[in-house]
Design a protein around this motif. Sequence first.
Motif, PDB file in Angstrom:
ATOM      1  N   SER A 248      -1.896   5.119   0.457  1.00 33.99           N
ATOM      2  CA  SER A 248      -0.839   5.729  -0.358  1.00 33.99           C
ATOM      3  C   SER A 248       0.522   5.098  -0.056  1.00 33.99           C
ATOM      4  O   SER A 248       1.342   4.896  -0.956  1.00 33.99           O
ATOM      5  CB  SER A 248      -0.767   7.227  -0.120  1.00 33.99           C
ATOM      6  OG  SER A 248      -1.925   7.862  -0.609  1.00 33.99           O
TER       7      SER A 248
ATOM      8  N   GLN B  67      -1.331  10.578  -7.151  1.00 37.14           N
ATOM      9  CA  GLN B  67      -2.491  11.338  -6.684  1.00 37.14           C
ATOM     10  C   GLN B  67      -2.500  12.739  -7.298  1.00 37.14           C
ATOM     11  O   GLN B  67      -3.523  13.225  -7.726  1.00 37.14           O
ATOM     12  CB  GLN B  67      -2.438  11.430  -5.151  1.00 37.14           C
ATOM     13  CG  GLN B  67      -3.747  11.854  -4.528  1.00 37.14           C
ATOM     14  CD  GLN B  67      -3.824  11.472  -3.055  1.00 37.14           C
ATOM     15  OE1 GLN B  67      -2.971  10.747  -2.535  1.00 37.14           O
ATOM     16  NE2 GLN B  67      -4.843  11.943  -2.381  1.00 37.14           N
TER      17      GLN B  67
ATOM     18  N   ASP C 228      -3.700   6.286  -7.505  1.00 32.49           N
ATOM     19  CA  ASP C 228      -3.982   6.791  -6.162  1.00 32.49           C
ATOM     20  C   ASP C 228      -4.973   7.946  -6.253  1.00 32.49           C
ATOM     21  O   ASP C 228      -4.630   9.021  -6.730  1.00 32.49           O
ATOM     22  CB  ASP C 228      -2.675   7.246  -5.497  1.00 32.49           C
ATOM     23  CG  ASP C 228      -2.840   7.403  -3.992  1.00 32.49           C
ATOM     24  OD1 ASP C 228      -3.975   7.284  -3.500  1.00 32.49           O
ATOM     25  OD2 ASP C 228      -1.818   7.649  -3.323  1.00 32.49           O
TER      26      ASP C 228
HETATM   27 MG   LIG Z   1      -3.479   8.908   0.276  1.00 31.64          MG
END
Ligand SMILES: [Mg+2]
Lengths: 338, 246
Positions: B43, B85, B168
């Motif tokens: 990330s 994400q 992500d």
């Molecule tokens: Mg991550």
Amino acid sequence: MAQDVETQAGGNVAIKDMLHNKEATWLQIMLSSQPFWITMSVLAIVVVMSFVNENFLSTGNFFNITRNFSFIAVMAVGMTTVIITAGIDLSVGSTLGLVAMASAVTISNGYPMEAAIAVGIATSLAVGFVNGVLIAHLRLSPFIVTLGTLSIARSLTLILTGATPVTLRRVGEEADRFREALAGTPLGVSTPVWVLLVLTIVVAFMLRYTAWGRHVYAIGGNEQAARLNGVPVDQVKVSVYMLSALTAGISGLLVLAWAGSALSNFGQTWELRVIASTVIGGANLMGGVGSAYGGVIGAALIEIIRNSLLLAGVNTFWQGTFVGLFILFAVLLEKVRK
Amino acid sequence: MALLELRKIAKNFGAIRALDEVDLRVEPGQVLGLMGDNGAGKSTLVKIIAGNFRATSGAIMLNDEEVHFHRPIEARKNGIEVVYQDLALCDNLTAAANVFLGRELKRKIGPLRILNYSAMYARAGALFGELKSETRPRDLVRQMSGGQRQAVAIARARLTDSQIVLMDEPTAAISVRQVVEVLDLIRRLRDQNVAVLLVSHRMPDVFAVADRIMVMRRGRKVADKAISDSSPEEVTGLITGAIEAA
Ligand SMILES: [Mg+2]
Ligand SMILES: Nc1ncnc2c1ncn2[C@@H]1O[C@H](COP(=O)(O)OP(=O)(O)O)[C@@H](O)[C@H]1O
């Protein structure tokens, strides 16, 4: 989701449309909107009261209701934008008091009416700017910041004249002009109602048709997402606190003109009625939801309840109970709609 | 020619070395799978490319020119889009409003610039069509399935002619059926010559769509090879450290 894939495979899009994922119709949108149900409540009370009490629909009473609720509703319009961003502005009552006092002092010292209005507006914008900068740029909690300015603005109001009331009666031509301009009844409707009408339309338009309005809702929905997508979050936040303070300032000028004098306790605890109005009108303190009209109709409901109880001869001490019950009812209504 | 190239990117968070001299290359129309255990630095790497973080050292080259992004919008202006994400969606807004968030289309009425609802609905609808998604522009995101939400986030990334889409963990929190949908979306991006950096925990997903695989362990790159030259077993070994490097 399972439905989607299967019906797609079978090519049966029509059934999927009917069962799933249906676009809301106008009727559905209306029935699921809190302001709609509050409007219905207001109309129902008006109908019932017009049978119960002949004075209710008298011009005099109608005039009273609309004017009284305008003072609160004007501020509810500004407050709504703050609450949509998941903020809160507790300082509006004190801002109203400070503006009324500052403008009254300006006029009673012989300055023209325009100067008094300018002083009032500038004072309110200054309070809003301070709130906004502390909340947006220093990331302080809106509750605490505006609790602070609530206290400061009230204290400044007291300091300004040493708690002495300032009257606009018999102090000169400018004071009379001021009262004529802001407490008149053009076309048979009181000026506060006109001001409210224009303000509601303008803010409703801005919320729905400008990028600013879109960003106000986005910040309340997911501030982090708004930031990542390039929404100028800090500027928008400053702007809503300035708008809220501005509406408090406008209301302060209107109250001053109507009362004909400024008292140092003007607007005290009104912030609670303003917040109650917006919540009854469908704004969610968690942010992301609310409308200008909702705040207005919420304020109307509160005033109509108060007025009805008064005409029905109910002890005024009961007013708070009824208003409180309606707040709880509004919150429950919101739960049920979901 | 590499579309995006990272040279010896390092990132320290205080005493923590989250990234240690990581190199990376992606070409147009290529899907690069990036795998690694929790805390490996995936990330962080995505956020550096996207302009959320600045690298402690190293260089980012875009079309062979060095770039410095200070904010996400700058990366976006250079054709780098991110599907975060958590998707970075506003639940209270419609699909179209989310796609255009921060880039609303406006039209002039006299001195006013007002939102152009019809143009935004039309364009968002076309994007969902391109992605062969069932998502409707007017629906509220709150009412959507995980797959549809992914489509909204990806459509946003396709709003401009983006060259690179960083994703992500797009399949971390959704059902199996929705995963299929997202993988299809990724293939469609690739077919439009977009480069995709796919960060994922899920081995089958990466082996289904990626052309190349890169593995990170504790901030270091330990493998970077064609997917056809690797195997899930090897990648598992690389992630856990059972295999040192490949
Ligand atoms: Mg991550
Ligand atoms: N904002 C941050 N501040 C401090 N440490 C961070 C921050 N973001 C990530 N880290 C640390 O950097 C390392 C890599 O994290 P991350 O990139 O999120 O890993 P991954 O996505 O591969 O699970 C971890 O040790 C994590 O704790």
